[in-house]
Design a protein around this motif. Structure first.
Motif, PDB file in Angstrom:
ATOM      1  N   LEU A 212     -14.056 -85.540  50.038  1.00  0.00           N
ATOM      2  CA  LEU A 212     -14.025 -84.323  50.835  1.00  0.00           C
ATOM      3  C   LEU A 212     -12.962 -84.419  51.932  1.00  0.00           C
ATOM      4  O   LEU A 212     -12.776 -85.464  52.550  1.00  0.00           O
ATOM      5  N   ASN A 213     -12.267 -83.317  52.152  1.00  0.00           N
ATOM      6  CA  ASN A 213     -11.271 -83.247  53.216  1.00  0.00           C
ATOM      7  C   ASN A 213     -11.238 -81.826  53.752  1.00  0.00           C
ATOM      8  O   ASN A 213     -11.013 -80.880  52.995  1.00  0.00           O
ATOM      9  N   VAL A 214     -11.493 -81.654  55.036  1.00  0.00           N
ATOM     10  CA  VAL A 214     -11.423 -80.333  55.659  1.00  0.00           C
ATOM     11  C   VAL A 214      -9.963 -80.030  55.993  1.00  0.00           C
ATOM     12  O   VAL A 214      -9.298 -80.811  56.674  1.00  0.00           O
ATOM     13  N   LEU A 215      -9.471 -78.895  55.490  1.00  0.00           N
ATOM     14  CA  LEU A 215      -8.106 -78.474  55.764  1.00  0.00           C
ATOM     15  C   LEU A 215      -8.013 -77.618  57.017  1.00  0.00           C
ATOM     16  O   LEU A 215      -7.030 -77.673  57.741  1.00  0.00           O
ATOM     17  N   ARG A 216      -8.994 -76.783  57.250  1.00  0.00           N
ATOM     18  CA  ARG A 216      -8.983 -75.916  58.426  1.00  0.00           C
ATOM     19  C   ARG A 216     -10.318 -75.198  58.550  1.00  0.00           C
ATOM     20  O   ARG A 216     -10.936 -74.843  57.548  1.00  0.00           O
TER      21      ARG A 216
ATOM     22  N   VAL B  33     -13.603 -72.893  49.688  1.00  0.00           N
ATOM     23  CA  VAL B  33     -13.823 -72.347  51.019  1.00  0.00           C
ATOM     24  C   VAL B  33     -15.313 -72.075  51.190  1.00  0.00           C
ATOM     25  O   VAL B  33     -15.965 -71.536  50.298  1.00  0.00           O
ATOM     26  N   ILE B  34     -15.856 -72.503  52.318  1.00  0.00           N
ATOM     27  CA  ILE B  34     -17.250 -72.234  52.661  1.00  0.00           C
ATOM     28  C   ILE B  34     -17.301 -71.030  53.593  1.00  0.00           C
ATOM     29  O   ILE B  34     -16.602 -71.000  54.614  1.00  0.00           O
ATOM     30  N   ASP B  35     -18.095 -70.049  53.238  1.00  0.00           N
ATOM     31  CA  ASP B  35     -18.393 -68.924  54.122  1.00  0.00           C
ATOM     32  C   ASP B  35     -19.734 -69.240  54.771  1.00  0.00           C
ATOM     33  O   ASP B  35     -20.790 -69.045  54.167  1.00  0.00           O
ATOM     34  N   THR B  36     -19.695 -69.761  55.996  1.00  0.00           N
ATOM     35  CA  THR B  36     -20.929 -70.214  56.637  1.00  0.00           C
ATOM     36  C   THR B  36     -21.849 -69.049  56.977  1.00  0.00           C
ATOM     37  O   THR B  36     -23.069 -69.225  57.053  1.00  0.00           O
ATOM     38  N   GLU B  37     -21.294 -67.860  57.180  1.00  0.00           N
ATOM     39  CA  GLU B  37     -22.124 -66.705  57.511  1.00  0.00           C
ATOM     40  C   GLU B  37     -22.908 -66.231  56.296  1.00  0.00           C
ATOM     41  O   GLU B  37     -24.096 -65.885  56.396  1.00  0.00           O
ATOM     42  N   ALA B  38     -22.244 -66.209  55.126  1.00  0.00           N
ATOM     43  CA  ALA B  38     -22.911 -65.778  53.901  1.00  0.00           C
ATOM     44  C   ALA B  38     -23.642 -66.911  53.215  1.00  0.00           C
ATOM     45  O   ALA B  38     -24.413 -66.676  52.273  1.00  0.00           O
ATOM     46  N   GLY B  39     -23.402 -68.164  53.650  1.00  0.00           N
ATOM     47  CA  GLY B  39     -24.028 -69.305  53.003  1.00  0.00           C
ATOM     48  C   GLY B  39     -23.531 -69.512  51.587  1.00  0.00           C
ATOM     49  O   GLY B  39     -24.316 -69.822  50.687  1.00  0.00           O
ATOM     50  N   GLN B  40     -22.202 -69.361  51.371  1.00  0.00           N
ATOM     51  CA  GLN B  40     -21.625 -69.460  50.036  1.00  0.00           C
ATOM     52  C   GLN B  40     -20.444 -70.418  50.022  1.00  0.00           C
ATOM     53  O   GLN B  40     -19.706 -70.548  50.999  1.00  0.00           O
ATOM     54  N   LEU B  41     -20.281 -71.087  48.870  1.00  0.00           N
ATOM     55  CA  LEU B  41     -19.125 -71.926  48.608  1.00  0.00           C
ATOM     56  C   LEU B  41     -18.338 -71.305  47.470  1.00  0.00           C
ATOM     57  O   LEU B  41     -18.900 -71.040  46.399  1.00  0.00           O
TER      58      LEU B  41
ATOM     59  N   ASN C 230      -7.800 -65.877  61.252  1.00  0.00           N
ATOM     60  CA  ASN C 230      -9.181 -65.534  60.921  1.00  0.00           C
ATOM     61  C   ASN C 230      -9.709 -66.290  59.711  1.00  0.00           C
ATOM     62  O   ASN C 230     -10.869 -66.117  59.327  1.00  0.00           O
ATOM     63  N   GLY C 231      -8.862 -67.109  59.095  1.00  0.00           N
ATOM     64  CA  GLY C 231      -9.304 -67.926  57.974  1.00  0.00           C
ATOM     65  C   GLY C 231      -9.413 -67.208  56.655  1.00  0.00           C
ATOM     66  O   GLY C 231      -9.886 -67.792  55.674  1.00  0.00           O
ATOM     67  N   HIS C 232      -8.951 -65.962  56.567  1.00  0.00           N
ATOM     68  CA  HIS C 232      -9.085 -65.198  55.330  1.00  0.00           C
ATOM     69  C   HIS C 232      -8.026 -65.561  54.298  1.00  0.00           C
ATOM     70  O   HIS C 232      -8.225 -65.340  53.103  1.00  0.00           O
ATOM     71  N   ARG C 233      -6.885 -66.107  54.735  1.00  0.00           N
ATOM     72  CA  ARG C 233      -5.770 -66.357  53.827  1.00  0.00           C
ATOM     73  C   ARG C 233      -5.230 -67.769  53.999  1.00  0.00           C
ATOM     74  O   ARG C 233      -5.279 -68.332  55.089  1.00  0.00           O
ATOM     75  N   ILE C 234      -4.705 -68.291  52.895  1.00  0.00           N
ATOM     76  CA  ILE C 234      -4.096 -69.619  52.892  1.00  0.00           C
ATOM     77  C   ILE C 234      -2.767 -69.536  52.143  1.00  0.00           C
ATOM     78  O   ILE C 234      -2.640 -68.792  51.164  1.00  0.00           O
ATOM     79  N   ALA C 235      -1.776 -70.282  52.599  1.00  0.00           N
ATOM     80  CA  ALA C 235      -0.512 -70.459  51.894  1.00  0.00           C
ATOM     81  C   ALA C 235      -0.294 -71.958  51.725  1.00  0.00           C
ATOM     82  O   ALA C 235      -0.610 -72.735  52.620  1.00  0.00           O
ATOM     83  N   PHE C 236       0.212 -72.368  50.568  1.00  0.00           N
ATOM     84  CA  PHE C 236       0.378 -73.796  50.331  1.00  0.00           C
ATOM     85  C   PHE C 236       1.422 -74.034  49.244  1.00  0.00           C
ATOM     86  O   PHE C 236       1.816 -73.120  48.513  1.00  0.00           O
ATOM     87  N   VAL C 237       1.865 -75.281  49.177  1.00  0.00           N
ATOM     88  CA  VAL C 237       2.774 -75.742  48.127  1.00  0.00           C
ATOM     89  C   VAL C 237       1.974 -76.582  47.147  1.00  0.00           C
ATOM     90  O   VAL C 237       1.108 -77.358  47.550  1.00  0.00           O
TER      91      VAL C 237
END
Length: 443
Positions: A353-357, A387-395, A416-423
């Motif tokens: 496990l690794n938290v990105l943000r 991505v974990i949505d802690t409010e909805a309790g969903q992964l 706001n954590g809604h979007r991610i960009a990556f390589v």
């Protein structure tokens, strides 16, 4: 494949993209010429640095733009232009948008012995203030030829507020990183507060011969690296997994900072002292025993919640102590919650496990894992993005990275954590991205 090849591939893809016509009322219509005309959503390229740069190249990899729409850009260059007061190996500049872009140097005047060091340590979010260090006395109380740390007001050419001064050059060398890692730790948005390390004792209670962490907040300097038991450890450098809020390690109001010692996670709160965050909350365990964290940790803007990963079981609901878990600590009641326990598979195997943000409001937590944590994540132990949505309790499963160990790299997130960009080297969208030249997967 090299990064240069990847940039060439990206440039070619932009050349082949269909031209987007400028919509009526587009504020950037005058700028949308040439390649800029192919950009979507009324976007355009603007030259931020001045045209005349005395033949000096801008170091593009050092550029940092403000998050409020790009009202200023901070960057370095290998020489002097735009009225720079010093000629450094990496001379620092800030460009601000007004009617046109204007550029000025942020480095203070330096003595000749400081030609190869970084003099600008931090910049405020609005680009109007900078934390700088120099051996020159530029404000009352400073020491000529010593080490002088200032907050510089960039809206006034010669306005410096002295933070601390010593009569030896050791603090200057430590903060600039000359011959090693710099001691600047973090600053809040308006630079009313920032943190740094120094091996030179700056307060009576600071130990001699050891590197200590200090917090400066609106004129007050305090020793932040005093542990809960009263000891002051040596912090020769602050580890990369120290918590960060969008690249920072300090609360928005400047009263809280976070650091690691022996891979354990601590928070210093001004006027309150230091709290051990990474510790066991299980019944019967020693609450003073530090637990190590794995990878990065992320804090809310006010510093009252911090998310991190630890391989040990730190709560009663954590049932896989050897495989890692994502925890969220709250300063309000010194409580700890295992956020990943509902999603941990019972079959065993590596999680990595690794938290990105974590989003600024704490709702969304982006992470990677080798394990298939959801039914749609496939099989095997490749890197996966969730991505974990802690409010909805969903992964939610996002992508599988078959050609990489761990997952994506160069990740960037919306506030706001809604979007991610990556390589990625993997065909995460199903498109064959194998280079026709070097035939490496994901090139």
């Amino acid at each position: 494949m090299t990064l240069l090849a990847g940039m060439v591939a990206l440039a070619c893809s932009l050349c082949l993209a269909p031209r987007a016509s400028a919509a009526d009322g587009c504020a950037n219509a005058a700028l949308r010429s040439g390649a800029a005309g192919r950009l979507p959503d009324c976007r355009a390229w603007e030259q931020v640095s001045p045209v005349q740069k005395n033949g000096v190249d801008v170091v593009s990899t050092s550029a940092v733009a403000s998050v409020d729409g790009g009202d200023h850009v901070y960057f370095n260059a290998a020489g002097a232009f735009a009225g720079a007061e010093s000629v450094l190996y990496d001379t620092a500049y800030v460009s601000a948008r007004g009617g046109d872009w204007t550029t000025r140097g942020t480095d203070p005047a330096l003595t000749p012995t400081g030609l190869l060091v970084k003099a600008t340590l931090g910049l405020s979010e609005d680009g109007t203030k900078a934390v700088v260090v120099t051996s020159k006395a530029l404000a009352p109380g400073a020491i000529e030829g010593g080490s002088n740390l200032y907050v510089r007001d960039l809206t006034q050419p010669s306005s410096y507020r002295l933070v601390v001064a010593t009569d030896t050059p050791s603090l200057y060398a430590n903060l600039t990183g000359f011959g090693g890692q710099g001691g600047y730790h973090a600053g809040n948005d308006d630079l009313s507060a920032f943190a740094f390390t120094s091996a030179t004792p700056l307060l009576d209670e600071a130990p001699a011969g050891m590197s200590s962490l200090y917090l400066w907040h609106d004129g007050r300097l305090s020793l932040a690296s005093r542990l809960p038991d009263g000891t002051t450890p040596d912090l020769p450098n602050l580890l990369a997994n120290t918590p960060s809020r969008d690249g920072r390690r300090i609360s928005e109001d400047g009263t809280r900072i976070w650091f690691t010692y022996d891979n354990a996670l601590y928070q210093y709160a001004e006027g309150e002292g230091t709290t051990l965050i990474s510790r066991s909350h299980r019944a019967g365990d020693d609450p003073t025993a530090p637990a190590t964290i794995d990878g990065a940790a992320y804090a809310s803007p006010d510093g009252r919640e911090i998310v991190f990963v630890a391989s040990g079981a730190l709560t009663d609901e954590s049932d896989v102590p050897s495989r890692g878990a994502i925890y969220r600590w709250s300063a309000d009641d010194d409580s700890l919650i295992d956020l990943s326990s509902p999603y941990t598979p019972a079959g065993g195997g590596p999680l990595a496990l690794n938290v990105l943000r974590a989003s600024s409001d704490g709702r969304f937590i982006w992470l990677t894992s080798w394990a298939p944590l959801t039914p749609d994540a496939g099989s095997g132990t490749e890197g996966r993005l969730y991505v974990i949505d802690t409010e909805a309790g969903q992964l939610r499963f996002v992508a599988n990275f078959v050609n990489e160990v761990g997952g994506p790299w160069m990740t960037r997130f919306s506030p706001n954590g809604h979007r991610i960009a990556f390589v990625s080297f993997s065909p995460v969208t199903g498109v064959d991205n194998v280079s026709a030249v070097c035939r490496e997967p994901g090139s």
